[in-house]
Design an enzyme around this catalytic site. Structure first.
Site, PDB file in Angstrom:
ATOM      1  N   ALA A  85       0.834  -1.193   0.000  1.00 34.92           N
ATOM      2  CA  ALA A  85       0.000   0.000   0.000  1.00 34.92           C
ATOM      3  C   ALA A  85       0.869   1.243   0.000  1.00 34.92           C
ATOM      4  CB  ALA A  85      -0.913   0.000   1.224  1.00 34.92           C
ATOM      5  N   ASP A  86       0.257   2.339  -0.414  1.00 31.51           N
ATOM      6  CA  ASP A  86       0.948   3.624  -0.355  1.00 31.51           C
ATOM      7  C   ASP A  86      -0.102   4.715  -0.221  1.00 31.51           C
ATOM      8  OD1 ASP A  86       3.496   4.923  -0.301  1.00 31.51           O
ATOM      9  OD2 ASP A  86       3.022   5.800  -2.236  1.00 31.51           O
ATOM     10  N   THR A  87       0.267   5.784   0.452  1.00 28.33           N
ATOM     11  CA  THR A  87      -0.601   6.939   0.631  1.00 28.33           C
ATOM     12  C   THR A  87       0.196   8.196   0.375  1.00 28.33           C
ATOM     13  OG1 THR A  87      -1.948   5.784   2.291  1.00 28.33           O
ATOM     14  CG2 THR A  87      -2.064   8.179   2.288  1.00 28.33           C
ATOM     15  N   ALA A 122      -3.565   3.802  -2.175  1.00 28.63           N
ATOM     16  CA  ALA A 122      -3.644   2.688  -3.119  1.00 28.63           C
ATOM     17  C   ALA A 122      -3.195   1.412  -2.426  1.00 28.63           C
ATOM     18  CB  ALA A 122      -2.761   2.947  -4.337  1.00 28.63           C
TER      19      ALA A 122
END
Length: 175
Positions: A85-87, A122
């Site tokens: 995940a990444d933000t 995401a």
């Protein structure tokens, strides 16, 4: 080797992501991409020139999921799906990643104070020859934050490893 049922690898050190998985009943093991934080990162998270926020978050999340999948093969670990995940925070079309230092965190928070911005989150799930990606975009507005509040918040250490220098589920919920 067959997958272990109802279990995944989480390719993240994030305590918040681990807690979210626990809350929804997903059994997981943390898959460390690098064993020590002093070793260089496996994924270059620098935005490319003229890269849109959507393209950026998809590229980085895909790369993290792919690297995690490769890592389980390299380490001979049991085969299970890999969740990455990444933000990022986006203000006026500019990506605000994690702050470099406390001064950078203060600058970011001053920029976000009283302003509307987007938070792009995401996730990527890698398994066998596939990587599935999903994106969520939320629009937020922080209230006006005083200089003293910014100083206190940054001194708490919570801004250190957070996109946009804040964690809305933490002390920054007051903003």
């Amino acid at each position: 080797m067959s997958p272990i049922k109802h279990s995944i690898y989480l390719a993240s050190r994030s305590a918040r992501r681990r807690e979210l998985l626990r809350q929804i009943g997903i059994h997981h093991s943390v898959l460390l991409m690098r064993e020590t934080l002093t070793r260089p990162a496996d994924i270059d998270e620098s935005p490319l020139p003229d890269e849109s926020s959507d393209d950026y978050i998809y590229r980085v999340t895909h790369a993290k999921a792919e690297a995690g999948w490769l890592r389980i093969g390299q380490r001979g670990l049991p085969v299970k799906p890999v969740l990455a995940a990444d933000t990022v925070v986006v203000l006026d079309g500019c990506i605000l990643g994690k702050p470099r230092d406390p001064g950078h965190a203060k600058t970011m928070l001053k920029q976000l104070s009283g302003r509307e911005h987007q938070v792009y989150s995401a996730i990527g799930l890698a398994f066998e020859q596939q990587i599935r990606l999903r994106l969520s975009v939320s629009t937020l507005r922080l209230r006006e934050i005083s200089s003293q509040e910014i100083e206190t918040y940054v001194a708490s250490g919570e801004a250190h490893d957070k996109a946009g220098a804040y964690a809305i589920q933490g002390k920054a919920a007051a903003f």
